[in-house]
Design an enzyme around this catalytic site. Structure first.
Site, PDB file in Angstrom:
ATOM      1  N   ASP A 227      11.115  12.319  51.763  1.00 49.02           N
ATOM      2  CA  ASP A 227      12.502  12.003  52.117  1.00 49.02           C
ATOM      3  C   ASP A 227      13.453  13.185  51.905  1.00 49.02           C
ATOM      4  O   ASP A 227      14.630  13.010  51.613  1.00 49.02           O
ATOM      5  CB  ASP A 227      13.007  10.788  51.330  1.00 49.02           C
ATOM      6  CG  ASP A 227      12.255   9.522  51.676  1.00 49.02           C
ATOM      7  OD1 ASP A 227      11.763   9.421  52.812  1.00 49.02           O
ATOM      8  OD2 ASP A 227      12.140   8.637  50.803  1.00 49.02           O
ATOM      9  N   GLN A 228      12.946  14.399  52.060  1.00 52.62           N
ATOM     10  CA  GLN A 228      13.775  15.582  51.886  1.00 52.62           C
ATOM     11  C   GLN A 228      13.808  16.465  53.129  1.00 52.62           C
ATOM     12  O   GLN A 228      14.292  17.592  53.084  1.00 52.62           O
ATOM     13  CB  GLN A 228      13.284  16.399  50.688  1.00 52.62           C
ATOM     14  CG  GLN A 228      13.416  15.688  49.358  1.00 52.62           C
ATOM     15  CD  GLN A 228      12.970  16.537  48.187  1.00 52.62           C
ATOM     16  OE1 GLN A 228      13.272  17.718  48.124  1.00 52.62           O
ATOM     17  NE2 GLN A 228      12.241  15.937  47.267  1.00 52.62           N
TER      18      GLN A 228
END
Length: 326
Positions: A227-228
């Protein structure tokens, strides 16, 4: 920069000399390397190159063959995508059990608004197979009884359908570097939070527990860091007092679908590029897209005071200095 260049991706077990071997082959065929990026994660090597093949001294078929043979010698997988290969785009959608994003993708595709073909749906559970069959799209269940996916099978299916873009439509599994590296900047995920806040599982519950007043959703490119990846689009909404996780889901899920569809559209039309870990728009009027909150918010938000420019400071600066007392 990359739209008219050939993309070469090398993925495999990390070893010395891989870069030199591939770049030497390209040099011998008068192929100019415009951009090269490489990384290693969990022992998996990835190199992505964008090269100019306009003046190469061999055919496209010969280059593919030579790179394939070199890859077999080195024990790596080499993929070549010429500019013409990217004109007709195919989408593979990965799902688990939530249907709202897949349904939105199918509706956009059926109405002709998607700009690409949904060639296959791949799930780690079979729950959404009836929805895929309703649109006459092949469904592949790659999960075991616990939903653990077989990533070798996943890669085989993606290769079988010559996938250009992988869309994670609430696919509740983390992709390994072996998958992410092969489709770098070609995997889009939607996450139910305003990243980088609340990554990982149960993002809506995280928002409730932290007591935020504004929550949201994010569509982003997938990287090996959970999720980056580079953010493409976001949507925000107010969190009602005493809201439950289910209530936030009901508010957020339509926005998840909307943000994901816009991100897909930007990608397919080559209107978004990744540079140094961030996305940049190109060849698109920003007024025609909604990357974040609605534009009306700009009109509602106050525009003063601003540090150093307030009315009091301005008045003081405009007054003449008082004459010193005798």
């Amino acid at each position: 920069m990359t739209r008219h260049l050939t993309e070469i991706t090398v993925v495999g077990e990390d070893d010395t000399g891989l870069i030199a071997e591939v770049t030497s082959l390209l040099f011998e065929r008068s192929i100019n390397i415009e951009d090269l990026d490489q990384a290693v994660r969990e022992g998996v090597f990835r190199m992505t190159m964008h090269v100019d093949t306009d003046d190469m001294v061999c055919t496209q078929a010969k280059l593919r063959e030579d790179l394939k043979e070199l890859g077999e010698e080195l024990g790596v997988d080499v993929q070549v995508r010429f500019p013409a290969d990217r004109e007709t785009q195919s989408i593979a959608v990965l799902v688990t059990k939530e249907s709202h994003c897949l349904e939105a993708i199918f509706e956009a595709w059926a109405s002709g608004d998607l700009g690409a073909d949904v060639e296959v749906v791949i799930g780690n559970h079979s729950d959404l197979q009836p929805l895929a069959e309703a649109y006459d799209v092949p469904f592949h269940d790659i999960g075991d009884e616990k939903g653990t996916p077989d990533e070798d099978e996943l890669l085989d299916v993606l290769a079988e359908y010559d996938t250009d873009l992988v869309v994670l439509a609430r696919y509740m599994r983390i992709l390994s570097p072996d998958v992410v590296f092969r489709y770098e900047n070609r995997i889009i995920n939607v996450h139910p939070s305003l990243l980088p806040s609340f990554p990982g599982a149960s993002a809506y519950m995280q928002a409730i527990e932290e007591g935020v007043r504004i929550a949201g959703v994010t569509a982003h490119y997938v990287t090996t860091d959970l999720d980056q990846g580079p953010i493409i689009t976001q949507r925000a909404f107010n969190v009602p007092d005493d809201a439950t996780e289910e209530e936030l889901q009901q508010i957020g899920q339509p926005l998840e679908a909307e943000a994901l569809l816009e991100a897909i559209d930007l990608h397919l039309n080559d209107n978004v590029a990744v540079h140094r870990g961030r996305t940049e728009l190109r060849d698109v009027d920003e007024s025609e897209v909604q990357l974040g909150a609605p534009g009306e918010l700009d009109d509602i938000n106050p525009d003063r005071p601003i540090d150093g420019l307030g009315d009091f400071v301005a008045e003081q600066e405009s007054e003449p200095e008082a004459e010193a007392d005798d």
